[in-house]
Design a protein around this motif. Structure first.
Motif, PDB file in Angstrom:
ATOM      1  N   GLY A 290       0.795  -1.401   0.198  1.00 31.02           N
ATOM      2  CA  GLY A 290       0.066   0.420   0.210  1.00 31.02           C
ATOM      3  C   GLY A 290       0.812   1.649   0.344  1.00 31.02           C
ATOM      4  N   ILE A 291       2.188   1.188   0.036  1.00 34.76           N
ATOM      5  CA  ILE A 291       3.050   1.968  -0.034  1.00 34.76           C
ATOM      6  C   ILE A 291       2.788   2.694  -1.311  1.00 34.76           C
ATOM      7  CG2 ILE A 291       5.763   3.123   0.182  1.00 34.76           C
ATOM      8  CD1 ILE A 291       6.193   0.897   2.358  1.00 34.76           C
ATOM      9  N   GLU A 292       2.636   4.181  -1.351  1.00 38.18           N
ATOM     10  CA  GLU A 292       3.070   4.894  -2.884  1.00 38.18           C
ATOM     11  C   GLU A 292       4.065   5.665  -3.230  1.00 38.18           C
ATOM     12  OE1 GLU A 292      -0.303   6.222  -5.893  1.00 38.18           O
ATOM     13  OE2 GLU A 292      -0.552   7.322  -4.064  1.00 38.18           O
ATOM     14  N   VAL A 293       4.390   5.534  -3.883  1.00 35.85           N
ATOM     15  CA  VAL A 293       5.780   5.837  -4.234  1.00 35.85           C
ATOM     16  C   VAL A 293       5.667   7.332  -5.266  1.00 35.85           C
ATOM     17  CG1 VAL A 293       8.409   6.057  -4.874  1.00 35.85           C
ATOM     18  CG2 VAL A 293       6.937   4.259  -3.427  1.00 35.85           C
ATOM     19  N   TYR A 294       6.022   8.577  -5.361  1.00 40.44           N
ATOM     20  CA  TYR A 294       5.813   9.523  -6.075  1.00 40.44           C
ATOM     21  C   TYR A 294       6.649   9.939  -7.116  1.00 40.44           C
ATOM     22  CZ  TYR A 294       3.097  13.749  -8.890  1.00 40.44           C
ATOM     23  OH  TYR A 294       2.552  13.615  -9.198  1.00 40.44           O
ATOM     24  N   VAL A 295       7.458  10.018  -8.313  1.00 40.84           N
ATOM     25  CA  VAL A 295       8.616  10.447  -8.451  1.00 40.84           C
ATOM     26  C   VAL A 295       8.266  11.058  -9.608  1.00 40.84           C
ATOM     27  CG1 VAL A 295      10.624   9.869 -10.676  1.00 40.84           C
ATOM     28  CG2 VAL A 295       9.149   7.891  -8.351  1.00 40.84           C
ATOM     29  N   THR A 296       8.728  12.777  -9.381  1.00 43.11           N
ATOM     30  CA  THR A 296       8.552  13.875 -10.530  1.00 43.11           C
ATOM     31  C   THR A 296       9.635  14.464 -11.142  1.00 43.11           C
ATOM     32  OG1 THR A 296       6.508  14.712  -8.687  1.00 43.11           O
ATOM     33  CG2 THR A 296       7.479  15.971 -10.657  1.00 43.11           C
ATOM     34  N   PHE A 297       9.591  14.466 -12.475  1.00 41.42           N
ATOM     35  CA  PHE A 297      11.172  15.073 -12.851  1.00 41.42           C
ATOM     36  C   PHE A 297      10.373  16.837 -13.095  1.00 41.42           C
ATOM     37  CE2 PHE A 297      12.687  16.312 -17.263  1.00 41.42           C
ATOM     38  CZ  PHE A 297      13.861  16.079 -17.037  1.00 41.42           C
ATOM     39  N   GLY A 298      11.932  17.556 -13.112  1.00 39.13           N
ATOM     40  CA  GLY A 298      11.746  18.659 -12.924  1.00 39.13           C
ATOM     41  C   GLY A 298      10.827  19.640 -12.055  1.00 39.13           C
ATOM     42  N   ILE A 299      11.101  20.854 -12.014  1.00 39.77           N
ATOM     43  CA  ILE A 299      10.727  21.733 -11.264  1.00 39.77           C
ATOM     44  C   ILE A 299       9.940  23.428 -12.207  1.00 39.77           C
ATOM     45  CG2 ILE A 299      10.748  23.954  -9.418  1.00 39.77           C
ATOM     46  CD1 ILE A 299      11.353  21.103  -8.199  1.00 39.77           C
ATOM     47  N   GLY A 300       9.102  23.639 -11.371  1.00 39.95           N
ATOM     48  CA  GLY A 300       7.998  24.649 -12.578  1.00 39.95           C
ATOM     49  C   GLY A 300       7.378  23.898 -13.860  1.00 39.95           C
ATOM     50  N   THR A 301       7.232  23.172 -13.084  1.00 32.44           N
ATOM     51  CA  THR A 301       6.208  22.497 -14.275  1.00 32.44           C
ATOM     52  C   THR A 301       4.813  22.826 -14.587  1.00 32.44           C
ATOM     53  OG1 THR A 301       5.256  20.613 -12.771  1.00 32.44           O
ATOM     54  CG2 THR A 301       7.567  20.364 -13.978  1.00 32.44           C
ATOM     55  N   SER A 302       3.722  23.578 -13.457  1.00 36.50           N
ATOM     56  CA  SER A 302       2.891  24.137 -14.293  1.00 36.50           C
ATOM     57  C   SER A 302       1.998  24.751 -15.393  1.00 36.50           C
ATOM     58  CB  SER A 302       1.974  25.368 -13.505  1.00 36.50           C
ATOM     59  OG  SER A 302       3.085  26.278 -13.308  1.00 36.50           O
ATOM     60  N   ASN A 303       3.725  24.959 -16.515  1.00 35.64           N
ATOM     61  CA  ASN A 303       3.267  25.529 -17.639  1.00 35.64           C
ATOM     62  C   ASN A 303       3.698  24.822 -19.228  1.00 35.64           C
ATOM     63  OD1 ASN A 303       1.210  27.441 -17.268  1.00 35.64           O
ATOM     64  ND2 ASN A 303       2.879  28.754 -16.416  1.00 35.64           N
ATOM     65  N   PHE A 304       3.790  23.310 -18.161  1.00 34.60           N
ATOM     66  CA  PHE A 304       5.208  22.357 -19.383  1.00 34.60           C
ATOM     67  C   PHE A 304       4.053  21.802 -20.265  1.00 34.60           C
ATOM     68  CE2 PHE A 304       7.489  18.852 -18.599  1.00 34.60           C
ATOM     69  CZ  PHE A 304       8.009  19.419 -19.858  1.00 34.60           C
ATOM     70  N   SER A 305       4.318  21.860 -21.155  1.00 29.79           N
ATOM     71  CA  SER A 305       3.039  20.442 -21.847  1.00 29.79           C
ATOM     72  C   SER A 305       3.695  19.642 -22.509  1.00 29.79           C
ATOM     73  CB  SER A 305       3.279  20.684 -23.685  1.00 29.79           C
ATOM     74  OG  SER A 305       4.983  20.572 -23.799  1.00 29.79           O
ATOM     75  N   GLY A 306       5.317  18.822 -21.802  1.00 27.78           N
ATOM     76  CA  GLY A 306       5.894  17.532 -21.667  1.00 27.78           C
ATOM     77  C   GLY A 306       6.526  17.424 -22.809  1.00 27.78           C
ATOM     78  N   GLU A 307       6.320  18.276 -23.627  1.00 29.23           N
ATOM     79  CA  GLU A 307       7.426  18.396 -24.932  1.00 29.23           C
ATOM     80  C   GLU A 307       8.285  17.451 -24.488  1.00 29.23           C
ATOM     81  OE1 GLU A 307       8.677  20.579 -28.751  1.00 29.23           O
ATOM     82  OE2 GLU A 307       7.418  21.477 -27.620  1.00 29.23           O
ATOM     83  N   GLY A 308       8.945  16.737 -25.260  1.00 28.48           N
ATOM     84  CA  GLY A 308      10.512  15.620 -25.085  1.00 28.48           C
ATOM     85  C   GLY A 308      10.383  15.140 -23.519  1.00 28.48           C
ATOM     86  N   LEU A 309       9.030  14.714 -23.511  1.00 28.61           N
ATOM     87  CA  LEU A 309       9.348  13.322 -22.494  1.00 28.61           C
ATOM     88  C   LEU A 309       7.763  12.549 -23.669  1.00 28.61           C
ATOM     89  CD1 LEU A 309       8.889  15.416 -18.970  1.00 28.61           C
ATOM     90  CD2 LEU A 309      10.660  14.400 -19.889  1.00 28.61           C
ATOM     91  N   SER A 310       8.396  11.010 -22.986  1.00 28.55           N
ATOM     92  CA  SER A 310       7.361  10.067 -23.162  1.00 28.55           C
ATOM     93  C   SER A 310       7.224   9.063 -21.994  1.00 28.55           C
ATOM     94  CB  SER A 310       7.947   9.521 -24.702  1.00 28.55           C
ATOM     95  OG  SER A 310       8.942   8.717 -23.831  1.00 28.55           O
ATOM     96  N   SER A 311       6.360   8.876 -21.932  1.00 29.23           N
ATOM     97  CA  SER A 311       5.964   7.419 -21.301  1.00 29.23           C
ATOM     98  C   SER A 311       6.489   6.237 -21.832  1.00 29.23           C
ATOM     99  CB  SER A 311       4.892   7.641 -20.479  1.00 29.23           C
ATOM    100  OG  SER A 311       4.417   6.742 -19.368  1.00 29.23           O
TER     101      SER A 311
END
Length: 178
Positions: A87-108
């Motif tokens: 039940g442990i949830e681990v949250y991984v975040t790349f980058g700071i200042g992502t509120s207006n970030f479209s995700g261009e350059g990242l893929s899942s």
């Protein structure tokens, strides 16, 4: 307290954590570990959602730090969460200042609900494309407070290799372990 006694005290805490840990997390990206307090984001640095570690990355791929189910995947592909069997949830975040970030350059490489093993590639980063769009490329790995009865989270320091170096240990409250 001298400098060397600080390091030996930290080594003792990590040795104890390794023995007591209910979950060991491997580095999700290669780079240099830094305490969450040094992350230039108030929610992360003040540990408002949980405790963990941050990494100044020198790699272009983020891996699963543990086995489990992908429980969250942000549309911009810069963040995901994995829920473990306990039940442990681990949250991984790349980058700071992502509120207006479209995700261009990242893929899942995964989707919500996918089962992943430790070391599974989750996010691919085109660092040349994203670094100009973000305040920082620092990557945080947070054990979410509300996900399980967490007693302590202990993190290491130094250089890490993605999918190989243990860097954070989670200890659950004794009477609440599944």
């Amino acid at each position: 307290m001298g400098l060397f006694s600080f390091f030996s005290k930290n080594d003792d805490a990590i040795d104890e954590a390794k023995n007591e840990a209910d979950l060991e997390l491997l580095a999700p990206v290669s780079g240099t570990l830094v305490p969450l307090g040094e992350v230039p984001d108030l929610v992360i640095s003040e540990k408002l959602i949980g405790d963990g570690i941050a990494i100044i990355p020198d790699d272009s791929q983020i891996l699963a730090p543990c086995s489990g189910i992908v429980s969250r995947l942000v549309a911009s592909n810069n963040a995901f969460a994995i829920r473990t069997e306990t039940g442990i949830e681990v949250y991984v975040t790349f980058g700071i200042g992502t509120s207006n970030f479209s995700g261009e350059g990242l893929s899942s490489n995964v989707g919500i609900g996918d089962k992943v093993e430790t070391g599974t590639p989750i996010i691919n980063i085109d660092i040349n494309n994203v670094s100009d769009q973000l305040e920082s490329t620092i990557t945080s790995m947070i054990v979410v407070n509300s996900s399980a009865p967490i007693a302590r989270v202990i993190s290491a320091s130094g250089k890490v290799v993605a999918g190989q170096t243990p860097c954070t240990w989670v200890i659950l409250e004794d009477d609440k372990v599944n």
